[in-house]
Design a protein around this motif. Structure first.
Motif, mmCIF file in Angstrom:
data_model
loop_
_atom_site.group_PDB
_atom_site.id
_atom_site.type_symbol
_atom_site.label_atom_id
_atom_site.label_comp_id
_atom_site.label_asym_id
_atom_site.label_seq_id
_atom_site.Cartn_x
_atom_site.Cartn_y
_atom_site.Cartn_z
ATOM 1 N N CYS A 1 -4.353 -8.639 -4.883
ATOM 2 C CA CYS A 1 -3.355 -7.607 -4.609
ATOM 3 C C CYS A 1 -3.648 -7.031 -3.227
ATOM 4 N N SER B 1 -1.035 4.611 -10.343
ATOM 5 C CA SER B 1 -0.823 3.441 -11.200
ATOM 6 C C SER B 1 0.630 3.323 -11.631
ATOM 7 N N THR C 1 2.654 1.696 -8.704
ATOM 8 C CA THR C 1 2.383 0.296 -8.380
ATOM 9 C C THR C 1 2.363 -0.627 -9.583
ATOM 10 N N PHE D 1 -1.842 -2.257 -4.433
ATOM 11 C CA PHE D 1 -0.390 -2.317 -4.559
ATOM 12 C C PHE D 1 0.050 -3.761 -4.355
ATOM 13 N N THR D 2 1.314 -4.045 -4.634
ATOM 14 C CA THR D 2 1.779 -5.436 -4.585
ATOM 15 C C THR D 2 3.060 -5.625 -3.791
ATOM 16 N N HIS D 3 3.662 -4.540 -3.294
ATOM 17 C CA HIS D 3 4.965 -4.662 -2.632
ATOM 18 C C HIS D 3 5.078 -3.592 -1.556
ATOM 19 N N HIS E 1 6.074 0.058 -2.329
ATOM 20 C CA HIS E 1 5.135 1.020 -2.908
ATOM 21 C C HIS E 1 4.541 1.952 -1.852
ATOM 22 N N LEU F 1 3.206 5.903 -2.181
ATOM 23 C CA LEU F 1 1.759 6.097 -2.214
ATOM 24 C C LEU F 1 1.309 7.071 -1.136
#
Length: 593
Positions: free
Chosen positions: A288, A308, A311, A384-386, A389, A393
């Motif tokens: 990630c 959390s 994300t 995070f993955t994108h 986000h 954040l």
């Protein structure tokens, strides 16, 4: 080690340093244990290098080779060029006959070599220790987990992420601060984005405090010396980390062309538009993206949960060590010289000197902060993955940083207070996850007052003053302006004291009723309610006051531990019996054993 060096020197006393150096290097190349080099020889080589004068091409090559081995990198030579190599990048150093350096280039995987001025200047100045440290940072930047196939995919995904974040940062926005740099850092969707280069990682500056150069002329009662003298910039490096579960990571840009804002989004179209998942390529990878925080940020338990939720990536609880927020803030304070930290369940006293010879003393009751809702942990990286986000954040991180900055201003002392005579005393108590109160003895009358500080978000900080005859909305607005401008509780309270002293010395007018009259009229007290971001409410009586005999209550007396009276003026009692007609609170914290 000294004996080894002495023996080597005696044995080769008639030989040159070059020959001795080459012997040690050859020994290192062929250790008995092929899994690791001989440690005594490594240390011997390092000592030799410290005293060895780099005055030829061969000695510079040897020095670069040793540094490459220290960083677990490969080393190759082609005529006058040295290559320090890793899986995803290499460093190209072009040498001159006398040991000088003509050029240094950095080449990422699949990219062309790009000149690096920073590496070049370090080598030309022969600052090899700094060069090695910078190379270690570069190695960490490209140190992506997994086999070569996974590394190359993650590296490609990181590049697409960086380009998308850069495009988002260039979308139009409405400025909120007159200083463009401050506005970009504190209000930008992606903060102040420092685009990643071949020799530096992608970095986001997302929060900073006021600087010493700010103007105070528009704030009455403040002088230039009241402004903070230190600015702390919070930043985050964008990188990638290994994960126990696979995540869908982008393998191309996820922004439409050209990038655009959502007209139906929150805050008048402030959110960027992203392509649907069916229109952009993703791949499941055991990793990630990460925001590596610099410095690490103490975060409330509720804020960690919100991370959390944004994300959908769980933050392992086992990696977090929970403690009351003030304890973490004093432990990690950049400006604190105090050797200790706040002990659990004990009251702590902090002495804060201010310009003009004024000294404040702040009492932090341990029991009041040792409650579940005030648990916090130090976060050093956010998964995070994108790219969608990142704005959310950053807003959450800014919110927490604003709370931390205000609390640090009064519980992170610049000195231990030894020998200082404190003019004013205050008690700091939690009211909710995003608000706290400061109780103090008023200068204009023999009673207590409470300043409630509510941090709705990083841009909305409100101050509400409670006490006899103090229900003045214009005063609350004034204090909120000062608090937001300087992000300092002591500066705000110093300003409040000056204003109260001036008010006390001015003649009474119909618009300013006498304090004694207001203090005796509790038949229909007005109430103000502050709601935090989680919906919890705290209600106070705007006419709450302490009678002339000194008996009264602080705003959070029902959950505060007693404070050592020796630290406070005789007239202040921090844990008296509470008169319900004077102070009303709802949703107070419950202490658990």
């Amino acid at each position: 080690m000294e004996s080894r060096i002495s023996k080597l020197h005696l044995k080769f006393a008639e030989k040159t340093w070059n020959e001795t150096f080459q012997l040690v290097r050859r020994c290192m190349d062929k250790p008995k244990d092929q899994s690791k080099p001989c440690e005594p020889l490594v240390r011997s080589l390092e000592r030799l290098q410290e005293v060895f004068n780099v005055s030829s091409m061969n000695t510079m090559r040897s020095r670069l080779e040793a540094i490459a081995k220290q960083q677990r990198m490969g080393f190759h030579i082609t005529e006058a060029t040295c290559y320090l190599t890793a899986d995803l990048f290499y460093l190209e150093v072009v040498l001159l006959p006398g040991g000088g350096v003509e050029e240094v280039k950095v080449a990422p995987h699949g990219g062309c070599p790009v000149p690096s001025e920073s590496f070049l200047q370090l080598l030309r100045a022969k600052h090899f220790a700094e060069f090695s440290m910078k190379l270690a940072g570069l190695f960490a930047q490209y140190n992506i987990p997994g086999d070569n196939e996974i590394k190359f995919k993650l590296f490609s995904s990181m590049q697409f992420l960086g380009k998308d974040l850069e495009k988002i940062s260039q979308l139009p926005s409405v400025p909120k601060d007159s200083d463009p740099q401050m506005d970009m850092i504190n209000n930008g969707r992606i903060g102040c984005l420092i685009a990643g280069k071949e020799d530096t990682p992608l970095t986001i500056q997302f929060h900073t405090t006021p600087t010493a150069g700010m103007k105070t002329s528009d704030i009455p009662f403040l002088s230039e010396e009241a402004a903070p003298t230190e600015a702390l910039v919070h930043a985050a490096q964008v990188t990638v980390g290994v994960s126990d579960v696979t995540h869908e990571l982008q393998m191309a840009s996820v922004l439409p062309q050209p990038p655009q804002l959502d007209p139906q989004g929150v805050s008048c179209g402030s959110r960027p538009v992203f392509l649907p998942s069916t229109e952009a390529p993703y791949e499941s990878l055991p990793a990630c993206f990460l925001l590596k925080l610099q410095p690490a940020v103490p975060m409330m338990w509720s804020f960690v949960n919100k991370l959390s939720q944004i994300t959908a990536v769980a933050i392992p609880d086992v990696d977090l060590q929970w403690a009351p927020l003030p304890k973490l803030l004093t432990r990690r304070s950049p400006s604190s010289n105090s050797p200790g930290e706040i002990p659990d369940q004990r009251d702590s006293v902090f002495t804060v000197p201010l310009p003009g010879g004024v000294t404040h003393r702040y009492v932090v009751p341990g029991a009041a902060w040792e409650v579940p809702s005030q648990r916090a942990a130090v976060a050093d990286s956010i998964p995070f993955t994108h790219p969608a986000h990142v704005p959310a954040l950053l807003e959450l991180l800014r919110h927490q940083c604003a709370i931390n900055t205000l609390l640090r201003s009064c519980i992170a002392p610049q000195c231990d207070g030894a020998g200082l005579v404190c003019d004013l005393h205050f008690e700091v108590l939690p009211e909710s996850e995003t608000s706290f109160s400061v109780t103090f003895h008023r200068p204009d009358t023999d009673s207590l007052a409470v300043l409630l500080v509510n941090v709705c978000d990083s841009n909305q900080i409100t101050c509400t003053l409670f006490g006899s005859g103090l229900g003045d909305p214009s005063l609350d607005e004034y204090l909120s302006t000062v608090m937001k401008r300087f992000m300092s509780v002591p500066v705000t309270l110093k300003t409040l004291y000056r204003k109260l002293e001036e008010t006390a010395s001015s003649p009474l007018s119909p618009s300013r009723p006498a304090t004694t009259e207001a203090g005796s009229d509790h038949s229909a007290p007005s109430r103000a309610t502050v709601t935090d971001t989680n919906g919890a409410s705290t209600a106070f009586s705007r006419s709450a006051a302490v009678p002339e005999d000194g008996v009264g209550a602080s705003a959070s007396a029902c959950c505060a531990a007693p404070v050592d009276n020796s630290e406070l003026p005789p007239g202040i009692n921090t844990s008296p019996a509470v008169n319900p007609d004077l102070v009303t609170r709802v949703d107070v914290f419950t202490l658990h054993d």
